[in-house]
Design an enzyme around this catalytic site. Structure first.
Site, mmCIF file in Angstrom:
data_model
loop_
_atom_site.group_PDB
_atom_site.id
_atom_site.type_symbol
_atom_site.label_atom_id
_atom_site.label_comp_id
_atom_site.label_asym_id
_atom_site.label_seq_id
_atom_site.Cartn_x
_atom_site.Cartn_y
_atom_site.Cartn_z
ATOM 1 N N ASN A 74 -10.176 0.168 0.130
ATOM 2 C CA ASN A 74 -8.615 0.293 0.277
ATOM 3 C C ASN A 74 -8.073 -0.340 -0.936
ATOM 4 O O ASN A 74 -8.286 -1.465 -1.231
ATOM 5 C CB ASN A 74 -8.092 -0.489 1.326
ATOM 6 C CG ASN A 74 -6.549 -0.489 1.501
ATOM 7 O OD1 ASN A 74 -5.928 0.073 0.397
ATOM 8 N ND2 ASN A 74 -5.940 -0.844 2.795
ATOM 9 N N HIS B 180 -2.999 7.619 2.411
ATOM 10 C CA HIS B 180 -3.725 6.392 1.868
ATOM 11 C C HIS B 180 -5.008 5.930 2.330
ATOM 12 O O HIS B 180 -5.089 6.240 3.627
ATOM 13 C CB HIS B 180 -2.402 5.208 2.200
ATOM 14 C CG HIS B 180 -3.019 3.776 2.386
ATOM 15 N ND1 HIS B 180 -3.631 3.413 0.813
ATOM 16 C CD2 HIS B 180 -2.989 2.628 2.832
ATOM 17 C CE1 HIS B 180 -3.939 2.070 1.112
ATOM 18 N NE2 HIS B 180 -3.714 1.547 2.217
ATOM 19 N N CYS C 73 0.617 -1.350 -0.012
ATOM 20 C CA CYS C 73 0.061 0.044 -0.102
ATOM 21 C C CYS C 73 0.905 1.353 0.070
ATOM 22 O O CYS C 73 0.337 2.365 -0.061
ATOM 23 C CB CYS C 73 -1.079 -0.013 1.296
ATOM 24 S SG CYS C 73 -2.058 -1.346 1.089
HETATM 25 N N1 COA Z 1 -17.974 -8.274 10.292
HETATM 26 C C1 COA Z 1 -18.176 -8.634 11.473
HETATM 27 N N2 COA Z 1 -17.412 -9.092 12.413
HETATM 28 C C2 COA Z 1 -16.057 -8.893 12.144
HETATM 29 C C3 COA Z 1 -15.475 -8.713 10.829
HETATM 30 C C4 COA Z 1 -16.443 -8.185 9.834
HETATM 31 N N3 COA Z 1 -16.360 -8.035 8.630
HETATM 32 N N4 COA Z 1 -14.396 -8.859 10.827
HETATM 33 C C5 COA Z 1 -13.875 -9.073 12.153
HETATM 34 N N5 COA Z 1 -14.900 -9.231 12.811
HETATM 35 C C6 COA Z 1 -14.958 -9.868 14.140
HETATM 36 C C7 COA Z 1 -13.881 -10.539 14.698
HETATM 37 O O1 COA Z 1 -14.041 -11.838 14.235
HETATM 38 C C8 COA Z 1 -14.080 -10.245 16.267
HETATM 39 O O2 COA Z 1 -14.981 -11.275 16.581
HETATM 40 P P1 COA Z 1 -14.691 -12.022 18.103
HETATM 41 O O3 COA Z 1 -14.343 -10.791 19.285
HETATM 42 O O4 COA Z 1 -15.867 -12.778 18.255
HETATM 43 O O5 COA Z 1 -13.507 -12.912 18.001
HETATM 44 C C9 COA Z 1 -14.436 -8.894 16.339
HETATM 45 O O6 COA Z 1 -15.049 -8.754 15.132
HETATM 46 C C10 COA Z 1 -13.488 -8.011 16.775
HETATM 47 O O7 COA Z 1 -12.207 -8.289 15.765
HETATM 48 P P2 COA Z 1 -10.907 -7.407 15.522
HETATM 49 O O8 COA Z 1 -10.000 -7.871 14.237
HETATM 50 O O9 COA Z 1 -10.506 -7.466 17.023
HETATM 51 O O10 COA Z 1 -11.594 -5.983 15.355
HETATM 52 P P3 COA Z 1 -11.030 -4.705 15.236
HETATM 53 O O11 COA Z 1 -11.822 -3.705 16.099
HETATM 54 O O12 COA Z 1 -9.531 -4.836 15.283
HETATM 55 O O13 COA Z 1 -11.278 -4.380 13.676
HETATM 56 C C11 COA Z 1 -10.296 -4.264 11.452
HETATM 57 C C12 COA Z 1 -10.850 -5.017 12.553
HETATM 58 C C13 COA Z 1 -9.615 -4.994 10.285
HETATM 59 C C14 COA Z 1 -11.357 -3.179 10.811
HETATM 60 C C15 COA Z 1 -9.390 -3.152 12.017
HETATM 61 O O14 COA Z 1 -8.356 -3.640 13.047
HETATM 62 C C16 COA Z 1 -8.672 -2.395 11.426
HETATM 63 O O15 COA Z 1 -8.883 -1.498 10.272
HETATM 64 N N6 COA Z 1 -7.092 -2.675 11.120
HETATM 65 C C17 COA Z 1 -6.363 -1.868 9.992
HETATM 66 C C18 COA Z 1 -6.458 -2.790 8.994
HETATM 67 C C19 COA Z 1 -5.712 -2.002 7.735
HETATM 68 O O16 COA Z 1 -5.970 -0.649 7.402
HETATM 69 N N7 COA Z 1 -5.042 -2.681 6.788
HETATM 70 C C20 COA Z 1 -4.591 -2.267 5.885
HETATM 71 C C21 COA Z 1 -3.430 -1.265 5.841
HETATM 72 S S1 COA Z 1 -2.592 -0.918 4.390
#
Ligand code: COA
Length: 326
Positions: free
Chosen positions: A283, A253, A116
């Site tokens: 993204n 980004h 990215c």
């Molecule tokens: N819909 C519903 N639930 C979801 C889900 C979705 N699409 N994706 C994950 N979950 C669930 C998980 O399974 C977890 O459930 P559990 O508590 O029963 O295990 C819960 O939501 C929390 O998951 P978690 O990964 O801790 O969520 P989060 O608050 O960290 O959000 C992201 C997840 C991916 C949105 C967040 O971590 C994020 O934005 N990270 C940065 C990612 C990014 O920008 N990457 C690219 C960089 S270039």
């Protein structure tokens, strides 16, 4: 007199097919909801490449758009740099395929892989080529087909990404070396391979085999993003004797609205001075900054003379920032 790389044109391409969160969930039988995705990421829609549509197809369309915006013929282009993690094939490079597709044949063309952060990396390399006098008219393209490398059973990653391409046409111009000059002011690039595992492609076209699907530890990536992006933007400003108050536009980004909003707060920028496309594009990896630039430049938000900060983080980890005056 010094040579500066001015941004003479911006171009964009998004595939025709646009999917809402609900449509995506229904299509892949995902246990998720529009409300969850919007709340955690700010994403509402993403575009999807048609079957058979490739990174070079999309990149060529964005490149043509950037050339038209700049009023430059393809025959004038003497270098093409393509940032992509989803090339058509290992070689010929996607950049070379695009060169043929747009009817350019002079100079050189190659791909760069920094996930990215790819567009910021490619901008930095193109800026150096222009400053060194090695090229005068350079296309920098970000083009990605992430729909082909997502695990559609993993709701934690597959809802986050989309397909698309963006491009800028850089031209060498003489400047005085002052901060008021038009063009790229400086680029600041970083990598730390110790964090390779938190966002990576498992196998794929590389030498390690495997299914070639994206894997991510979302929370860890989030944590690195906010601290590293703030640090690299401050590094870029400090290197040029600038402060937060000098920034006219932040073009980040487009990974996640929460990361972007956190950056806006750290830089004391109101939301009106931050370009956000993540709600409509999701993204698009290396394509997200040039897509956002094209939108804001062509709708008149980014005006001549405006100081723009671009920043990105991605798999590697890689991260970086670029300062430019339009
Ligand atoms: N819909 C519903 N639930 C979801 C889900 C979705 N699409 N994706 C994950 N979950 C669930 C998980 O399974 C977890 O459930 P559990 O508590 O029963 O295990 C819960 O939501 C929390 O998951 P978690 O990964 O801790 O969520 P989060 O608050 O960290 O959000 C992201 C997840 C991916 C949105 C967040 O971590 C994020 O934005 N990270 C940065 C990612 C990014 O920008 N990457 C690219 C960089 S270039």
């Amino acid at each position: 007199m010094v040579l500066r790389a001015t941004i003479a044109g911006c171009g964009a391409y998004l595939p025709e097919r646009r999917l809402s969160n609900d449509e995506l969930a229904a299509l892949h039988g995902l246990d998720t909801s529009d409300a969850w995705i919007r709340e955690r990421t700010g994403i509402g829609f993403r575009h999807m490449a048609a079957p058979g549509e490739t990174a070079s197809d999309m990149g060529a369309a964005a490149a043509r758009d950037a050339l038209a915006h700049a009023g430059v013929e393809a025959s004038e282009v003497d270098a093409i740099l393509v940032a992509t993690s989803t090339p058509d094939s290992a070689f010929p490079a996607t950049a070379v395929r695009i060169q043929a597709r747009i009817g350019a044949s002079r100079g050189f063309a190659f791909d760069m892989a920094a996930a990215c952060t790819g567009f910021v990396y490619a901008l930095g390399v193109a800026d150096s080529l222009i400053r060194a006098g090695q090229a005068r008219c350079v296309l920098v393209i970000g083009t990605e087909v992430y729909s082909r490398i997502l695990d559609w059973t993993d709701r934690g990653t597959c809802v986050l990404f989309g397909d698309g391409a963006g491009a800028v046409l850089l031209r060498a111009e003489e400047g005085t070396g002052a901060i008021a000059d038009r063009g790229i002011i400086s680029c600041h690039l970083h990598a730390d391979g110790r964090f390779g595992d938190i966002l990576h492609i498992e196998g794929g076209a590389g030498s390690t085999g495997g299914p070639g699907l994206l894997r991510m530890a979302g929370k860890e990536v989030f944590r690195h993003a906010v601290t590293k992006l703030a640090a690299v933007v401050d590094e870029a400003l400090a290197a040029n004797g600038l402060t937060h108050a000098d920034i006219r536009w932040l073009v980040p980004h487009q990974a996640n609205a929460r990361i972007i909003e956190a950056m806006g707060r750290k830089l004391n920028l109101p939301a009106e001075r931050v370009v956000m496309t993540v709600e409509r594009h999701a993204n698009t990896s290396a394509a997200s900054i040039p897509l956002a630039l094209a939108e804001a430049r062509r709708d008149g938000r980014i005006a001549d003379g405006d100081l723009v900060v671009m920043e990105a983080i991605g798999g590697g980890l890689t991260w970086g920032a670029a300062l430019a005056r339009f």
